[in-house]
Design a protein around this motif. Structure first.
Motif: not given
Length: 331
Positions: A59-73
């Motif tokens: 889970x934390x790995x997936x969050x890291x990946x998506x956080x790096x590709x989004x800005x606000x959410x």
């Protein structure tokens, strides 16, 4: 007309029959990017193990990946199954995320293992770890705050990040734990609906204010299958139920035919599958919006978190696009 309360997303990073895991994760990334513009409040990713169709185990790995590709959410776990981990390791992982993406990371915590007992053994976890759940949450809070409960041990990164916590569950235990700790409570009514109203009432009655939260806050899970016609939505809902039969009843090493699955759905076991999907809004956007308004009242919820169970990627995308027309951009 937009819905009068915030909507968030529970993304299981589902792998469809036509996809690789990489393609499914790319779809989850794109969903998060679009959800930012659509006005969804947050996205949570759930920890499941040994489930071929769910790609959010790390889970934390997936969050890291998506956080790096989004800005606000806002991004978080829905949830990390705390008995599978040490509180220190969770604090380090989510503390790292919080330092990389300030103000965007949160941590939902569950007590169940998120898998079967054979996999629990493969995870090398103590099967009695769930009995220490409340104490482990408190230890985790200490690591994420300034006052560790473990002498001479701090989480680096983690200390001082004060990552917001939520308690997730589908029983009265989770409601009591969330109330006693003064934390938000997320109820898994999208797949375990039976105790919803009783658990929420108990949580609100017993809630004790905390440094994180002054008043109770309930987030309720609900499935959405939005389509251009009611008939299309109902067809997709039937596919979803077929898939759940195959997941829970299909024998290992043998694929069930559609006729065999439908026979199960017509049996007592099928009643249990239908009950699991009791809180599913399936229809055109207006039908879905009315269902969600009624469900929010039933759940006494402050926020709804939506799972998209559609089994085909095109139907999945269309469902989110149509639901987005009903989202109120409330941050």
């Amino acid at each position: 007309m937009a819905l009068p309360l915030p909507l968030s997303i529970l993304d299981l990073a589902t792998v469809t029959d036509e996809e690789t895991v990489g393609q499914a994760l790319e779809a989850s990334t794109t969903l998060a990017q679009r959800a930012e513009d659509w006005g969804f409040r947050r996205i949570w990713y759930a920890e499941h193990h040994n489930m071929r169709r769910i790609a959010s185990a790390a889970t934390s790995v997936l969050i890291a990946h998506i956080a790096a590709r989004t800005e606000r959410i806002t991004l978080g776990s829905g949830g990390v199954m705390l008995p599978n981990h040490s509180p220190l390791q969770v604090a380090e992982q989510f503390g790292t995320l919080a330092e990389l993406h300030p103000g965007r990371i949160e941590l939902g915590l569950g007590r169940a293992p998120g898998t079967d007992q054979e996999t629990v053994r493969a995870l090398r976890r103590d099967p009695r770890a769930s009995e220490r759940f409340v104490q482990d949450v408190q230890e985790l809070q200490g690591f994420l705050g300034e006052d560790s409960l473990v002498p001479n041990v701090n989480a680096y990164p983690g200390r001082g990040t004060n990552v917001p916590l939520s308690i997730l569950g589908s029983s009265l235990y989770g409601a009591q734990a969330a109330a006693a700790l003064g934390l938000p409570y997320g109820f898994a009514s999208h797949f375990a609906p039976d105790a919803l109203e009783q658990a929420v009432a108990l949580y609100r009655k017993e809630f004790r204010p905390s440094a994180q939260l002054s008043e109770p806050r309930v987030i309720a899970g609900v499935n959405v299958i939005a389509a251009d016609t009611d008939a299309e939505a109902q067809e997709e809902l039937h596919r979803v139920r077929r898939q759940r039969v195959r997941m829970f009843i299909g024998r290992r090493g043998r694929s069930l035919t559609d006729a065999e699955v439908d026979a199960v759905l017509d049996s007592q076991a099928g009643d249990q599958i239908r009950n699991m999907t009791r809180y599913t809004a399936a229809g055109t956007p207006d039908v879905v919006a009315r269902f969600l308004e009624d469900f929010a009242a039933t759940a006494d919820a402050d926020e709804l978190i939506v799972a998209g169970p559609a089994t085909r990627r095109d139907a999945w995308w269309r469902s989110w696009e149509l639901l987005a027309t009903k989202v109120q951009n409330v941050q």
